[in-house]
Design a protein around this motif. Structure first.
Motif: not given
Length: 200
Positions: A106, A113, A160-161, A163-165, A167-168
């Protein structure tokens, strides 16, 4: 005419060892702190800044190479995941294994990024994305995954999901242990053909 000098095998071997040490140190340091400096990475690798810059002219190149190495190693690890049988169960196994790798990297992902364009990050994921695409296509052929949306779009949704996880979690909005089941539930619902029951 003067012959072009060539590096001796010993020097080439030394250079390869230096590069390997630098990349290993970069993955480790950036995996702890996405803002790790070139000096920190050089120290962890046991080389001087001049040596490091001789192989990687700037920090962006170093982060790119470190992230590429992590993705490549992850791609190799995912090749061991059993993707036979029901495509939905196989997808769940792939998501769980993929998430473990994303969770481990992560901080490195944040570093990437911050300095790499999204297109480059997506290009580095081409190998893992191809594995997902093949599995989705098998699920589509068995009428278990939707066919009304392009396969490339479904692959992108998974990317996307994931990477969104990450980020969360970094933002404190998600507990790491919840991520894999949440991602699986979200993606299986998204992939299920319209009118079909979403698997539990």
């Amino acid at each position: 005419m003067t012959a072009t000098p060539t590096r001796s095998p010993a020097k080439r071997a030394d250079a390869q060892r230096s590069i390997a040490a630098i990349l290993a140190a970069a993955v480790e340091c950036l995996g702890r702190n996405p803002d790790a400096s070139v000096s920190e990475i050089a120290k962890a690798a046991g080389v001087g800044r001049v040596t490091l810059y001789g192989h990687f002219p700037n920090r962006v190149d170093l982060v790119d190479a470190a992230f590429a190495r992590a993705v490549e190693e992850g791609h190799a690890a995912l090749s061991e995941v059993d993707l036979e049988g029901d495509p939905r169960a196989a997808m769940a196994r792939l998501i769980e294994s993929s998430w473990l790798l994303v969770e481990q990297s992560r901080s490195l992902l944040l570093a990437a990024q911050a300095v790499l364009p999204p297109g480059r990050i997506r290009a580095l994921h081409a190998g893992p994305a191809e594995r997902v695409q093949r599995l989705i296509e098998r699920g589509q052929a068995e009428d278990l995954f939707r066919t009304d949306l392009p396969t490339s779009w479904l692959v992108g949704i998974m990317h996307s999901v994931m990477h969104s996880a990450a980020d969360e979690i970094n933002a404190g909005g998600l507990v790491p242990d919840q991520a894999a089941p949440f991602i699986t539930a979200t993606l299986l619902a998204a992939f299920t053909p319209p009118g079909h029951r979403t698997p539990a």
